[in-house]
Design a protein around this motif. Structure first.
Motif, short mmCIF file in Angstrom:
data_model
loop_
_atom_site.label_atom_id
_atom_site.label_comp_id
_atom_site.label_asym_id
_atom_site.label_seq_id
_atom_site.Cartn_x
_atom_site.Cartn_y
_atom_site.Cartn_z
N ARG A 84 0.83 -1.22 0.00
CA ARG A 84 0.00 0.00 0.00
C ARG A 84 0.86 1.26 0.00
O ARG A 84 0.44 2.29 -0.52
N ALA A 144 1.79 1.65 -3.52
CA ALA A 144 0.62 2.13 -4.28
C ALA A 144 0.36 3.61 -4.02
O ALA A 144 -0.18 4.31 -4.86
N LEU A 162 -1.35 4.45 -1.18
CA LEU A 162 -2.53 4.49 -0.31
C LEU A 162 -2.14 4.70 1.15
O LEU A 162 -2.97 5.04 1.97
N PRO A 212 -1.37 8.53 -5.71
CA PRO A 212 -1.47 7.16 -6.23
C PRO A 212 -1.70 7.09 -7.73
O PRO A 212 -1.07 6.29 -8.42
N LEU A 234 0.78 3.04 -11.43
CA LEU A 234 0.61 1.68 -10.94
C LEU A 234 -0.88 1.40 -10.78
O LEU A 234 -1.65 2.28 -10.43
N ALA A 235 -1.27 0.17 -11.06
CA ALA A 235 -2.67 -0.22 -10.87
C ALA A 235 -2.71 -1.29 -9.80
O ALA A 235 -1.79 -2.09 -9.68
N MET A 236 -3.79 -1.27 -9.03
CA MET A 236 -3.87 -2.22 -7.93
C MET A 236 -5.10 -3.10 -8.06
O MET A 236 -6.16 -2.64 -8.45
N PHE A 253 -7.45 -5.42 -5.70
CA PHE A 253 -7.68 -5.60 -4.27
C PHE A 253 -8.16 -7.01 -3.95
O PHE A 253 -8.74 -7.70 -4.79
N LEU A 310 -0.06 -4.05 -8.94
CA LEU A 310 0.07 -4.44 -7.55
C LEU A 310 -1.12 -5.33 -7.21
O LEU A 310 -2.27 -4.95 -7.41
#
Lengths: 272, 365
Positions: free
Chosen positions: B47, B50, B52, B72, B77-79, B81, B156
């Motif tokens: 995180r 990222a 966050l 972010p 970057l893409a996350m 979850f 991520l």
């Protein structure tokens, strides 16, 4: 085995209590259809010929429509305003809480514990000096402030049920707070917003204290309209009842229609 | 694409240090897995990368540029979850195109990118469905699709498979590896499941208590664990740990004493072990590196036999008190209650000092 079924005495007792509670309203509705002499008859008349003359008199004499319009403007206006203010506030509290957010929420609710009469004099003076006495705008402001804590709390509870991940995903997607509110929270929390709005409308419609004390003929709501019937020239029970029925009927009808949504809104977060 | 560098990155929550001075470089197009037990700081670390979570101390560089204060969405970057975090009121296409729509991309471009991602992930027939009408695996794919559409420099993943059932998890694991090859993007993947780490990673970062315990390729970690924690965490069933005493450390041969009359000798490493004769050590042996023999250095009574079909796991209550797990073939005839003797594979195993750090490995790699 039979635990689910109520006992007969219990059922009777429940109906008696329910009847006692609803009796004044029922009696008011019955009286509204009597003539003035029937209304004050002793012993009270149970059998009579219903007439609409009291309704006609109430409507003709006292400008019911004017007061009703004020009630609609004030309750809708204050509700819209309260939601507009509470929405971003609840967003911040639910998703970006600070160290004192919890204290702030409790403090906001605690203002509801203060009796309104305690702040009557300062508010009256402020209203007098700013020319807000007996104006619809003034009443909208007061009702907005009155409902704000409840609306913030309700929206806060609804927002808390929205998974944080969704907003974080939006954050990663480059969606800022304003767009998050517009495109995610508004649609996702719409049942909650509707519930909060319904409650605010009902509370504002029924609000009597400020309406009676801060308004006169111009900006009075239906609450003030009923209060005017206890005039020095005496009580006219049938007309008063008819006027009361006219004042209560719209919101009662509204409440019935919105009942399911309201219950859902008020019990949110109670059970998971 | 993206090269990530973490320099002494740390995270404090009040007085609690969740991540302790992590140094790590993730190369461009690398698939790196953060693995560790819950509470080890792996998700916090992800995180922070990222954006966050704020980075309390240290620095993060993305493609050479300091990124500590970069928001972010500007990090490229893409996350994905753990909970998928799909927007429930939007269709699959709406979910995947949301970021582009908010960024003001033209409709045609959004549609094209969504189509392309849907094709890669085989989501085309589902584009008009809402998330609640999808299965767990499909939702997971949509979440990945939402990341792909943004054409990020890196992906991520925060335990993305933990909500799926076992069969689907295995399938998605393979799909993610294929996706990594197809997209040729940097990927960082967080999991508590060491099997996922072993099967997917180019390199694994094992975290323990907010600290990096070891960084290495899956086989490095398996055969040459840097410490007892990594040795015990990687591999299932766990590595066996045997207490021993180094009785003789010669130039040619090192001798360990497992119990008063049972010694084990192996060729001395170069340079020689930096321990005094008589020092207590722990010998780590993988279950598959033990075999049943007529007379070996380990003896015990068979406690439990697990026939897994492809192999058999035998739990042997060793005479010194501990339990040793032996992985043997599917045709094993060993029975519960039998007294058995075990020999160690001559060139496999690791030796750890009392602090838990590896002294040397017998592995050929």
């Amino acid at each position: 085995m039979n635990e689910q079924r109520a006992s007969l005495p219990g059922t009777i007792a429940a109906w008696v209590v329910a009847f006692l509670m609803v009796f004044p309203i029922l009696w008011m509705a019955i009286t509204a259809f009597k003539t003035e002499s029937e209304a004050i008859a002793i012993p009270p008349l149970l059998l009579f010929r219903p007439v609409l003359s009291s309704f006609a008199a109430a409507l003709a004499q006292s400008g019911y429509l004017h007061f009703a319009l004020n009630s609609i403007i004030v309750s809708l206006g204050s509700t819209v305003l309260a939601i507009l203010i509470a929405f971003p506030a609840a967003y911040a509290m639910a998703f970006q809480p600070g160290r004192h957010t919890q204290d702030l929420l409790v403090w906001m609710l605690s203002t509801k514990m203060l009796p309104p009469v305690g702040v009557l004099v300062p508010i009256y003076l402020i209203f007098r000096d700013t020319g807000l006495l007996d104006t619809v705008e003034g009443l909208v402001i007061v009702d907005t402030l009155m409902n704000l804590p409840i609306v913030v709390w309700m929206l806060f509870s609804f927002f808390r049920d929205i998974p944080r991940d969704i907003l974080e995903a939006a954050h990663m997607d480059g969606v800022g707070p304003r767009k998050q509110m517009m495109h995610l929270l508004l649609p996702l929390a719409s049942p909650g917003i509707a519930s909060a709005a319904l409650l605010a409308i009902i509370l504002s419609w029924n609000e009597a204290f400020w309406s009676i004390n801060l308004t006169a003929a111009h900006a009075g709501t239906l609450a003030a309209y009923i209060a005017r019937y206890s005039a020095p020239e005496g009580l006219f029970w049938a007309k008063l009842s008819a006027a009361s029925v006219l004042a209560v009927a719209p919101i009662l009808l509204f409440g019935c229609l919105a009942q399911r949504r309201l219950v859902r809104g008020l019990t949110v977060g109670a059970v998971k | 694409m993206a090269k990530l560098e973490l320099r002494k990155v740390g995270k404090f929550y009040g007085g609690f240090e969740a991540v302790k001075s992590v140094d790590l470089t993730v190369e461009d197009r690398e698939f790196v897995v953060f693995v560790g037990p819950s509470g080890c700081g792996k998700t916090t670390l992800l995180r922070m990368i990222a954006g966050l979570e704020d980075i309390s101390s240290g620095e993060l560089f993305i493609d050479g540029a300091r990124a500590n204060a970069v928001p972010p969405d500007k990090r490229g970057l893409a996350m994905v979850f753990q909970s998928y975090a799909l927007y429930p009121h939007m269709t699959v296409a709406g979910n995947m195109g949301f970021a582009l729509k908010m960024a003001g991309a033209p409709k045609a471009e959004i549609a094209e990118k969504v189509q392309e991602a849907a094709r890669v992930l085989q989501l085309e027939p589902l584009l008009n469905r809402r998330p609640r009408m999808l299965s767990g695996g499909q939702r997971q794919r949509v979440a990945i699709g939402r990341a792909i559409v943004r054409s990020p420099k890196g992906f991520l993943f925060d335990e993305p498979l933990s909500n799926l059932d076992a069969a689907l998890r295995v399938q998605m694991r393979t799909e993610l590896v294929k996706l990594h090859q197809a997209l040729a993007a940097t990927m960082i993947y967080v999991t508590h499941d060491q099997v996922e780490a072993m099967t997917m990673a180019d390199r694994i970062v094992v975290l323990e208590g907010g600290r990096v315990a070891q960084v290495g390729t899956p086989l490095e970690l398996y055969h040459r664990p840097a410490n007892l924690f990594v040795a015990g965490f990687i591999g299932s069933p766990k590595m066996n740990f045997l207490s021993a005493r180094a009785v003789a450390i010669g130039p040619r041969e090192t001798t360990l004493e497992l119990a008063p009359d049972r010694v084990l000798a192996f060729p001395s490493p170069a340079p020689a072990l930096a321990i005094a004769p008589g020092a207590a050590v722990t010998l780590g042996v993988r279950p598959e590196h033990l075999r049943f023999v007529e007379s070996g250095p380990l003896r015990g009574v068979v406690d439990v036999v697990e026939h897994l079909g492809v192999e058999t796991l035998v739990y042997v209550k060793e005479s010194s008190g501990g339990t040793v797990i032996v992985r043997t073939d599917d045709l094993s005839r060993v029975r519960q209650g039998e007294t058995v003797s075990l020999a160690l594979h001559p060139d496999r195993g690791s030796l750890f000092d009392t602090a838990g750090d590896a002294l040397f490995h017998l592995s050929p790699t």
